[in-house]
Design a protein around this motif. Structure first.
Motif, mmCIF file in Angstrom:
data_model
loop_
_atom_site.group_PDB
_atom_site.id
_atom_site.type_symbol
_atom_site.label_atom_id
_atom_site.label_comp_id
_atom_site.label_asym_id
_atom_site.label_seq_id
_atom_site.Cartn_x
_atom_site.Cartn_y
_atom_site.Cartn_z
ATOM 1 N N SER A 8 0.975 -1.450 0.072
ATOM 2 C CA SER A 8 0.170 0.065 -0.215
ATOM 3 C C SER A 8 1.168 1.050 0.002
ATOM 4 C CB SER A 8 -0.684 -0.506 1.095
ATOM 5 O OG SER A 8 -0.111 -0.026 2.305
ATOM 6 N N LEU A 9 0.216 2.483 -0.321
ATOM 7 C CA LEU A 9 1.106 3.671 -0.346
ATOM 8 C C LEU A 9 1.844 4.212 1.232
ATOM 9 C CD1 LEU A 9 1.775 6.336 -2.301
ATOM 10 C CD2 LEU A 9 0.029 7.183 -1.292
ATOM 11 N N ILE A 10 0.557 3.633 2.094
ATOM 12 C CA ILE A 10 0.725 4.187 3.320
ATOM 13 C C ILE A 10 2.202 2.869 3.767
ATOM 14 C CG2 ILE A 10 0.657 4.158 5.740
ATOM 15 C CD1 ILE A 10 -0.065 6.214 4.271
ATOM 16 N N ASN A 11 2.099 1.745 3.446
ATOM 17 C CA ASN A 11 3.676 1.294 3.579
ATOM 18 C C ASN A 11 4.924 1.587 2.745
ATOM 19 O OD1 ASN A 11 5.276 -1.364 4.114
ATOM 20 N ND2 ASN A 11 3.433 -2.598 3.438
ATOM 21 N N ALA A 12 4.455 2.158 1.498
ATOM 22 C CA ALA A 12 5.753 2.613 0.364
ATOM 23 C C ALA A 12 6.447 3.476 1.572
ATOM 24 C CB ALA A 12 4.961 2.854 -0.439
ATOM 25 N N LEU A 13 5.006 4.368 2.557
ATOM 26 C CA LEU A 13 6.058 6.080 2.881
ATOM 27 C C LEU A 13 7.156 4.969 3.980
ATOM 28 C CD1 LEU A 13 2.486 8.364 2.752
ATOM 29 C CD2 LEU A 13 5.242 7.713 1.311
ATOM 30 N N ILE A 14 6.223 4.350 4.316
ATOM 31 C CA ILE A 14 7.214 3.990 5.718
ATOM 32 C C ILE A 14 8.678 2.981 5.265
ATOM 33 C CG2 ILE A 14 7.001 2.679 7.425
ATOM 34 C CD1 ILE A 14 4.219 3.111 7.327
ATOM 35 N N ARG A 15 7.865 2.246 4.574
ATOM 36 C CA ARG A 15 9.099 1.943 3.701
ATOM 37 C C ARG A 15 10.529 2.815 3.664
ATOM 38 N NH1 ARG A 15 9.039 -4.078 1.699
ATOM 39 N NH2 ARG A 15 7.106 -4.316 2.477
ATOM 40 N N ILE A 16 10.623 3.676 2.342
ATOM 41 C CA ILE A 16 11.076 4.818 2.192
ATOM 42 C C ILE A 16 11.372 5.932 3.632
ATOM 43 C CG2 ILE A 16 11.251 7.081 1.108
ATOM 44 C CD1 ILE A 16 9.371 5.972 -0.770
ATOM 45 N N THR A 17 10.552 5.389 4.514
ATOM 46 C CA THR A 17 10.907 6.547 5.201
ATOM 47 C C THR A 17 12.101 6.136 6.188
ATOM 48 O OG1 THR A 17 9.586 7.552 5.880
ATOM 49 C CG2 THR A 17 10.338 8.027 7.745
ATOM 50 N N ILE A 18 12.312 4.319 6.691
ATOM 51 C CA ILE A 18 12.625 4.211 7.631
ATOM 52 C C ILE A 18 14.999 3.199 6.446
ATOM 53 C CG2 ILE A 18 13.321 1.700 8.916
ATOM 54 C CD1 ILE A 18 10.401 1.588 9.447
ATOM 55 N N GLY A 19 14.345 3.548 5.563
ATOM 56 C CA GLY A 19 15.670 3.105 4.838
ATOM 57 C C GLY A 19 16.240 4.306 4.315
ATOM 58 N N LEU A 20 15.606 5.502 4.540
ATOM 59 C CA LEU A 20 16.398 6.505 4.055
ATOM 60 C C LEU A 20 17.474 7.374 5.745
ATOM 61 C CD1 LEU A 20 14.240 9.001 1.772
ATOM 62 C CD2 LEU A 20 16.968 7.613 1.244
ATOM 63 N N THR A 21 16.191 6.389 6.480
ATOM 64 C CA THR A 21 16.915 6.890 8.283
ATOM 65 C C THR A 21 18.480 5.810 8.181
ATOM 66 O OG1 THR A 21 14.815 7.635 8.283
ATOM 67 C CG2 THR A 21 16.013 6.996 10.219
ATOM 68 N N LEU A 22 17.629 4.190 7.879
ATOM 69 C CA LEU A 22 18.989 3.428 8.201
ATOM 70 C C LEU A 22 20.108 3.986 7.675
ATOM 71 C CD1 LEU A 22 17.305 0.609 8.663
ATOM 72 C CD2 LEU A 22 18.611 0.793 10.183
ATOM 73 N N LEU A 23 19.880 4.561 5.851
ATOM 74 C CA LEU A 23 21.065 4.641 5.294
ATOM 75 C C LEU A 23 21.993 6.387 5.468
ATOM 76 C CD1 LEU A 23 21.796 3.766 2.265
ATOM 77 C CD2 LEU A 23 20.446 5.472 1.221
ATOM 78 N N SER A 24 20.973 6.825 5.730
ATOM 79 C CA SER A 24 21.576 7.715 6.783
ATOM 80 C C SER A 24 22.685 7.420 7.967
ATOM 81 C CB SER A 24 21.097 9.110 6.733
ATOM 82 O OG SER A 24 20.147 9.307 8.092
ATOM 83 N N TRP A 25 22.039 6.578 8.864
ATOM 84 C CA TRP A 25 23.080 5.774 9.788
ATOM 85 C C TRP A 25 23.909 5.273 9.142
ATOM 86 C CZ3 TRP A 25 23.035 1.253 12.280
ATOM 87 C CH2 TRP A 25 24.368 0.990 13.375
ATOM 88 N N THR A 26 23.466 4.171 8.273
ATOM 89 C CA THR A 26 24.896 3.574 7.934
ATOM 90 C C THR A 26 25.774 4.252 6.889
ATOM 91 O OG1 THR A 26 23.769 2.325 6.194
ATOM 92 C CG2 THR A 26 24.086 1.595 7.907
ATOM 93 N N THR A 27 25.617 5.379 6.593
ATOM 94 C CA THR A 27 26.702 6.339 5.852
ATOM 95 C C THR A 27 27.343 6.866 7.238
ATOM 96 O OG1 THR A 27 25.202 6.446 3.683
ATOM 97 C CG2 THR A 27 26.791 7.706 3.585
ATOM 98 N N SER A 28 26.695 7.118 8.008
ATOM 99 C CA SER A 28 28.038 8.015 9.083
ATOM 100 C C SER A 28 28.745 6.842 9.479
ATOM 101 C CB SER A 28 26.852 9.177 9.819
ATOM 102 O OG SER A 28 26.268 8.079 10.805
ATOM 103 N N LYS A 29 28.431 5.931 10.052
ATOM 104 C CA LYS A 29 29.122 5.106 10.894
ATOM 105 C C LYS A 29 30.377 4.616 9.500
ATOM 106 C CE LYS A 29 27.393 4.360 14.044
ATOM 107 N NZ LYS A 29 27.830 5.081 15.842
#
Length: 101
Positions: A8-29
């Motif tokens: 669903s659209l809500i599920n997609a937005l949650i995946r994008i948000t969590i994915g970008l958050t994890l991606l920025s965290w791992t990039t900084s690490k």
């Protein structure tokens, strides 16, 4: 290949948000500790979640839905075999070899 959205659209937005958050965290690490392979693996998983959110298609969800359909088809086929002689043992669902003699 024609891929239909299966989330669903809500599920997609949650995946994008969590994915970008994890991606920025791992990039900084990874900037501080570039020799750690675990951060690279998490970054790849996070990028996959962002891509799933953008495309709105999850291959694991599609696999789960396909397996559910296969299980339902198998159960339906086994139910239709109840009256067949020589194929099923009356005590259990175990198949017995067919002997035409």
């Amino acid at each position: 290949m024609n891929v239909k959205p299966n989330i669903s659209l809500i599920n997609a937005l949650i995946r994008i948000t969590i994915g970008l958050t994890l991606l920025s965290w791992t990039t900084s690490k990874l900037v501080k500790h570039p020799w750690r392979d675990s951060y690279l693996f998490i970054a790849m998983c996070a990028a996959m979640k962002v891509a799933e959110g953008i495309v709105r298609y999850c291959p694991l969800t599609a696999l789960f839905e396909k397996c559910q359909c296969m299980i339902e088809d198998h159960d339906r086929a086994m139910d239709s075999m109840d009256g067949m002689e020589g194929l099923a043992n009356g005590d259990s669902n175990e198949l017995v070899p067919y002997n035409p003699t």
